[in-house]
Design a protein around this motif. Structure first.
Motif, mmCIF file in Angstrom:
data_model
loop_
_atom_site.group_PDB
_atom_site.id
_atom_site.type_symbol
_atom_site.label_atom_id
_atom_site.label_comp_id
_atom_site.label_asym_id
_atom_site.label_seq_id
_atom_site.Cartn_x
_atom_site.Cartn_y
_atom_site.Cartn_z
ATOM 1 N N GLN A 177 -13.071 36.540 0.868
ATOM 2 C CA GLN A 177 -12.707 37.247 2.110
ATOM 3 C C GLN A 177 -12.979 38.659 1.732
ATOM 4 N N GLN A 178 -13.815 39.171 2.896
ATOM 5 C CA GLN A 178 -14.437 40.308 2.642
ATOM 6 C C GLN A 178 -13.690 41.537 3.723
ATOM 7 N N TYR A 179 -12.925 42.617 3.289
ATOM 8 C CA TYR A 179 -12.014 43.217 4.203
ATOM 9 C C TYR A 179 -12.918 44.407 4.548
ATOM 10 N N LEU A 180 -12.262 45.327 5.671
ATOM 11 C CA LEU A 180 -12.925 46.386 6.172
ATOM 12 C C LEU A 180 -13.217 47.438 4.974
ATOM 13 N N ASP A 181 -12.339 47.609 4.093
ATOM 14 C CA ASP A 181 -12.353 48.476 3.002
ATOM 15 C C ASP A 181 -13.174 48.400 1.979
ATOM 16 N N GLY A 182 -14.007 47.225 1.921
ATOM 17 C CA GLY A 182 -14.909 46.776 0.936
ATOM 18 C C GLY A 182 -14.300 45.941 0.042
ATOM 19 N N ASN A 183 -12.967 45.564 -0.056
ATOM 20 C CA ASN A 183 -12.629 44.823 -1.154
ATOM 21 C C ASN A 183 -12.498 43.228 -0.685
ATOM 22 N N THR A 184 -12.844 42.514 -1.674
ATOM 23 C CA THR A 184 -13.003 41.231 -1.549
ATOM 24 C C THR A 184 -11.914 40.402 -2.358
ATOM 25 N N SER A 185 -11.337 39.379 -1.591
ATOM 26 C CA SER A 185 -10.340 38.645 -2.366
ATOM 27 C C SER A 185 -10.985 37.189 -2.511
ATOM 28 N N GLU A 186 -10.610 36.407 -3.493
ATOM 29 C CA GLU A 186 -11.319 35.077 -3.920
ATOM 30 C C GLU A 186 -10.231 34.219 -4.238
ATOM 31 N N GLU A 187 -10.348 32.901 -3.516
ATOM 32 C CA GLU A 187 -9.396 31.885 -4.130
ATOM 33 C C GLU A 187 -10.195 30.563 -3.947
ATOM 34 N N THR A 188 -9.985 29.933 -5.085
ATOM 35 C CA THR A 188 -10.451 28.584 -5.339
ATOM 36 C C THR A 188 -9.637 27.453 -5.326
ATOM 37 N N VAL A 189 -10.071 26.423 -4.412
ATOM 38 C CA VAL A 189 -9.469 25.358 -4.113
ATOM 39 C C VAL A 189 -9.934 24.051 -4.363
ATOM 40 N N THR A 190 -9.423 22.854 -4.563
ATOM 41 C CA THR A 190 -10.012 21.694 -5.124
ATOM 42 C C THR A 190 -9.822 21.011 -3.705
ATOM 43 N N GLU A 191 -10.962 20.355 -3.334
ATOM 44 C CA GLU A 191 -10.857 19.595 -2.056
ATOM 45 C C GLU A 191 -11.268 18.209 -2.394
ATOM 46 N N GLU A 244 -6.718 55.600 -10.691
ATOM 47 C CA GLU A 244 -7.600 54.528 -10.183
ATOM 48 C C GLU A 244 -7.840 54.547 -8.801
ATOM 49 N N VAL A 245 -9.241 54.774 -8.588
ATOM 50 C CA VAL A 245 -9.678 54.951 -7.108
ATOM 51 C C VAL A 245 -10.168 53.764 -6.579
ATOM 52 N N ILE A 246 -9.530 53.313 -5.407
ATOM 53 C CA ILE A 246 -9.917 52.068 -4.723
ATOM 54 C C ILE A 246 -11.026 52.348 -3.928
ATOM 55 N N GLN A 247 -11.021 53.490 -3.082
ATOM 56 C CA GLN A 247 -12.157 53.888 -2.110
ATOM 57 C C GLN A 247 -12.123 55.093 -1.857
ATOM 58 N N SER A 248 -13.541 55.838 -1.694
ATOM 59 C CA SER A 248 -13.685 57.398 -1.581
ATOM 60 C C SER A 248 -14.560 57.320 -0.259
ATOM 61 N N PHE A 249 -14.255 58.466 0.419
ATOM 62 C CA PHE A 249 -14.882 58.618 1.743
ATOM 63 C C PHE A 249 -15.813 59.958 1.832
ATOM 64 N N PHE A 250 -15.190 61.008 2.048
ATOM 65 C CA PHE A 250 -16.102 62.389 2.380
ATOM 66 C C PHE A 250 -15.514 63.560 1.617
ATOM 67 N N GLN A 251 -16.172 64.450 1.358
ATOM 68 C CA GLN A 251 -15.721 65.643 0.971
ATOM 69 C C GLN A 251 -14.968 66.557 2.174
ATOM 70 N N ILE A 252 -13.729 67.301 1.859
ATOM 71 C CA ILE A 252 -13.089 67.759 2.898
ATOM 72 C C ILE A 252 -13.269 69.425 2.487
ATOM 73 N N ASP A 253 -13.325 70.088 3.557
ATOM 74 C CA ASP A 253 -13.214 71.579 3.434
ATOM 75 C C ASP A 253 -11.713 72.042 3.319
ATOM 76 N N ILE A 254 -11.300 72.141 1.888
ATOM 77 C CA ILE A 254 -9.949 72.382 2.084
ATOM 78 C C ILE A 254 -9.279 73.530 2.268
ATOM 79 N N SER A 255 -10.184 74.535 2.643
ATOM 80 C CA SER A 255 -9.766 75.783 3.295
ATOM 81 C C SER A 255 -9.382 75.537 4.831
ATOM 82 N N LYS A 256 -9.899 74.725 5.406
ATOM 83 C CA LYS A 256 -9.562 74.102 6.744
ATOM 84 C C LYS A 256 -8.092 73.419 6.713
ATOM 85 N N LEU A 257 -7.721 72.878 5.714
ATOM 86 C CA LEU A 257 -6.421 72.200 5.795
ATOM 87 C C LEU A 257 -5.288 72.915 5.731
ATOM 88 N N GLU A 258 -4.399 72.524 6.799
ATOM 89 C CA GLU A 258 -2.985 73.168 7.059
ATOM 90 C C GLU A 258 -2.222 72.813 5.599
#
Length: 180
Positions: free
Chosen positions: A55-69, A133-147
């Protein structure tokens, strides 16, 4: 009764090989190879395979399960996995994949938005002050604009609680990103 069971098994294998043939054509497998494999098989009963579900999720992570059928009816088997995409198949194993319109359980349980040392909006596994431990990174923020409130929230960590919250946090900080 014996002939009915044998007929059902033969019909099941016929359907399986027809569907296998179609899936193989879609995946570029040579038809001759499939014919050789199917001729070597003997009708002995139900087919048992390991099914890997990715299963592939929006955040890029994938889970995997194995079943015997244990496959008694190929029609029922394919119906059970109709929402999945067959991505690989070899003897005794089938791999299915599905895109999930949600964030991963990992993010919901352990994900916290924070800011990395270089000012990148990041999701950490655990609180940003306690985890590297980083799960996901996005973009650099202009820290001077942060409240100051926003800076404090990012230092403490903003928990990822849902898909909507995930999108909302990303969008709210996107306006503060450094354009490359």
């Amino acid at each position: 009764m014996k002939y009915l069971v044998l007929s059902l098994v033969i019909a099941g294998f016929s359907i399986f090989f027809l569907l296998y043939h179609t899936a193989a054509e879609n995946n570029g497998v040579k038809i001759e190879q499939i014919k050789e494999e199917t001729q070597a098989l003997e009708v002995t009963g139900p087919l048992t395979v390991n099914v890997i579900l990715q299963q592939q999720y929006l955040d890029g992570n994938t889970s995997e399960e194995t079943v015997t059928e244990t496959i008694w009816s190929m029609e029922d088997f394919w119906a059970q996995y109709r929402d999945w995409q067959l991505v690989d198949q070899k003897e005794g194993q089938m791999i299915f994949r599905k895109a999930v319109d949600d964030i991963s359980p990992l993010l919901k349980a352990n994900g916290y938005f924070g800011i990395s040392e270089d000012g990148t909006l990041t999701i950490f596994k655990g609180l940003p002050a306690e985890s590297e431990e980083v799960i996901q990174s996005f973009f650099q923020i202009d820290i001077s604009k942060l409240e100051s409130r926003q800076q404090e929230e990012l230092k403490k960590g903003i928990p990822v609680v849902s898909k909507d919250h995930y999108i909302q946090v990303i969008e709210s900080f996107k306006t503060l990103s450094i354009k490359q």
